[in-house]
Design a protein around this motif. Structure first.
Motif, mmCIF file in Angstrom:
data_model
loop_
_atom_site.group_PDB
_atom_site.id
_atom_site.type_symbol
_atom_site.label_atom_id
_atom_site.label_comp_id
_atom_site.label_asym_id
_atom_site.label_seq_id
_atom_site.Cartn_x
_atom_site.Cartn_y
_atom_site.Cartn_z
ATOM 1 N N MET A 1 -27.259 -54.502 -52.369
ATOM 2 C CA MET A 1 -26.114 -53.731 -51.931
ATOM 3 C C MET A 1 -26.311 -52.239 -52.224
ATOM 4 N N LYS A 2 -26.982 -51.935 -53.350
ATOM 5 C CA LYS A 2 -27.221 -50.522 -53.674
ATOM 6 C C LYS A 2 -28.097 -49.872 -52.615
ATOM 7 N N ARG A 3 -29.103 -50.605 -52.128
ATOM 8 C CA ARG A 3 -29.984 -50.064 -51.084
ATOM 9 C C ARG A 3 -29.191 -49.796 -49.808
ATOM 10 N N ARG A 4 -28.346 -50.720 -49.445
ATOM 11 C CA ARG A 4 -27.547 -50.546 -48.222
ATOM 12 C C ARG A 4 -26.605 -49.355 -48.361
ATOM 13 N N LEU A 5 -25.993 -49.214 -49.531
ATOM 14 C CA LEU A 5 -25.098 -48.089 -49.771
ATOM 15 C C LEU A 5 -25.871 -46.770 -49.716
ATOM 16 N N SER A 6 -27.057 -46.736 -50.297
ATOM 17 C CA SER A 6 -27.877 -45.521 -50.250
ATOM 18 C C SER A 6 -28.209 -45.137 -48.819
ATOM 19 N N LEU A 7 -28.507 -46.124 -48.004
ATOM 20 C CA LEU A 7 -28.819 -45.878 -46.598
ATOM 21 C C LEU A 7 -27.607 -45.298 -45.869
ATOM 22 N N ILE A 8 -26.461 -45.868 -46.105
ATOM 23 C CA ILE A 8 -25.233 -45.376 -45.472
ATOM 24 C C ILE A 8 -24.940 -43.945 -45.896
ATOM 25 N N LEU A 9 -25.075 -43.664 -47.183
ATOM 26 C CA LEU A 9 -24.808 -42.314 -47.681
ATOM 27 C C LEU A 9 -25.777 -41.297 -47.084
ATOM 28 N N ALA A 10 -27.017 -41.694 -46.892
ATOM 29 C CA ALA A 10 -28.014 -40.790 -46.323
ATOM 30 C C ALA A 10 -27.713 -40.461 -44.863
ATOM 31 N N LEU A 11 -27.024 -41.354 -44.188
ATOM 32 C CA LEU A 11 -26.805 -41.192 -42.743
ATOM 33 C C LEU A 11 -25.407 -40.744 -42.369
ATOM 34 N N ILE A 12 -24.529 -40.635 -43.321
ATOM 35 C CA ILE A 12 -23.124 -40.360 -43.022
ATOM 36 C C ILE A 12 -22.911 -39.016 -42.315
ATOM 37 N N HIS A 13 -23.768 -38.045 -42.555
ATOM 38 C CA HIS A 13 -23.612 -36.736 -41.915
ATOM 39 C C HIS A 13 -24.431 -36.613 -40.623
ATOM 40 N N ASP A 14 -24.939 -37.716 -40.118
ATOM 41 C CA ASP A 14 -25.638 -37.786 -38.831
ATOM 42 C C ASP A 14 -26.835 -36.818 -38.728
ATOM 43 N N PRO A 15 -27.795 -36.937 -39.643
ATOM 44 C CA PRO A 15 -28.945 -36.023 -39.614
ATOM 45 C C PRO A 15 -29.887 -36.330 -38.453
ATOM 46 N N GLN A 16 -30.622 -35.322 -38.024
ATOM 47 C CA GLN A 16 -31.630 -35.512 -36.975
ATOM 48 C C GLN A 16 -32.957 -35.999 -37.561
ATOM 49 N N ILE A 17 -33.210 -35.665 -38.814
ATOM 50 C CA ILE A 17 -34.426 -36.106 -39.517
ATOM 51 C C ILE A 17 -33.984 -36.921 -40.720
ATOM 52 N N ILE A 18 -34.583 -38.106 -40.844
ATOM 53 C CA ILE A 18 -34.179 -39.048 -41.888
ATOM 54 C C ILE A 18 -35.405 -39.462 -42.682
ATOM 55 N N PHE A 19 -35.305 -39.401 -44.002
ATOM 56 C CA PHE A 19 -36.373 -39.861 -44.883
ATOM 57 C C PHE A 19 -35.908 -41.145 -45.545
ATOM 58 N N LEU A 20 -36.644 -42.228 -45.311
ATOM 59 C CA LEU A 20 -36.326 -43.526 -45.894
ATOM 60 C C LEU A 20 -37.480 -43.935 -46.803
ATOM 61 N N ASP A 21 -37.224 -43.964 -48.093
ATOM 62 C CA ASP A 21 -38.249 -44.306 -49.070
ATOM 63 C C ASP A 21 -38.100 -45.766 -49.465
ATOM 64 N N GLU A 22 -38.934 -46.594 -48.898
ATOM 65 C CA GLU A 22 -38.933 -48.036 -49.140
ATOM 66 C C GLU A 22 -37.517 -48.622 -49.086
ATOM 67 N N PRO A 23 -36.863 -48.489 -47.942
ATOM 68 C CA PRO A 23 -35.455 -48.888 -47.841
ATOM 69 C C PRO A 23 -35.200 -50.387 -47.961
#
Length: 108
Positions: A1-23
């Motif tokens: 669940m922590k991984r999923r939450l981290s992913l959501i937080l990273a994407l909430i501002h709709d970035p054009q470039i996304i860095f996913l470190d071993e999601p």
């Protein structure tokens, strides 16, 4: 669940470039597949995604280009199909094994 939450937080501002470190590390198969599907949707939206992973099947399934790093140096960069073809193997995991880990294999 922590991984999923981290992913959501990273994407909430709709970035054009996304860095996913071993999601998907430590995720169950259902959650992992959901992340894969979500990543594919982001690609369709035109987002640029930098993904680090030790799961070669994940890189093969999701990435347009793959860079393989060994001992801190970029030793290969191409599409998954290009790397597989150039190295005359069946999949990206075999490319990775062929190009890296010589020291480990020699010590065995």
């Amino acid at each position: 669940m922590k991984r999923r939450l981290s992913l959501i937080l990273a994407l909430i501002h709709d970035p054009q470039i996304i860095f996913l470190d071993e999601p998907t590390v430590g995720m169950d198969p259902q959650s992992r597949r959901a992340v894969w599907d979500f990543t594919e949707e982001l690609k369709k939206e035109g987002k640029t995604i930098f993904l680090t992973t030790h799961y070669m099947e994940e890189a093969e399934a999701l990435c347009d280009r793959v860079g393989i790093i060994d001992h801190g140096k970029l030793i290969a960069l191409d599409s998954p199909k290009g790397l597989i073809s150039k190295n005359e193997v069946k999949n990206l995991e075999e490319v990775f094994i062929k190009l890296t880990g010589r020291k480990i294999r020699e010590e065995l």
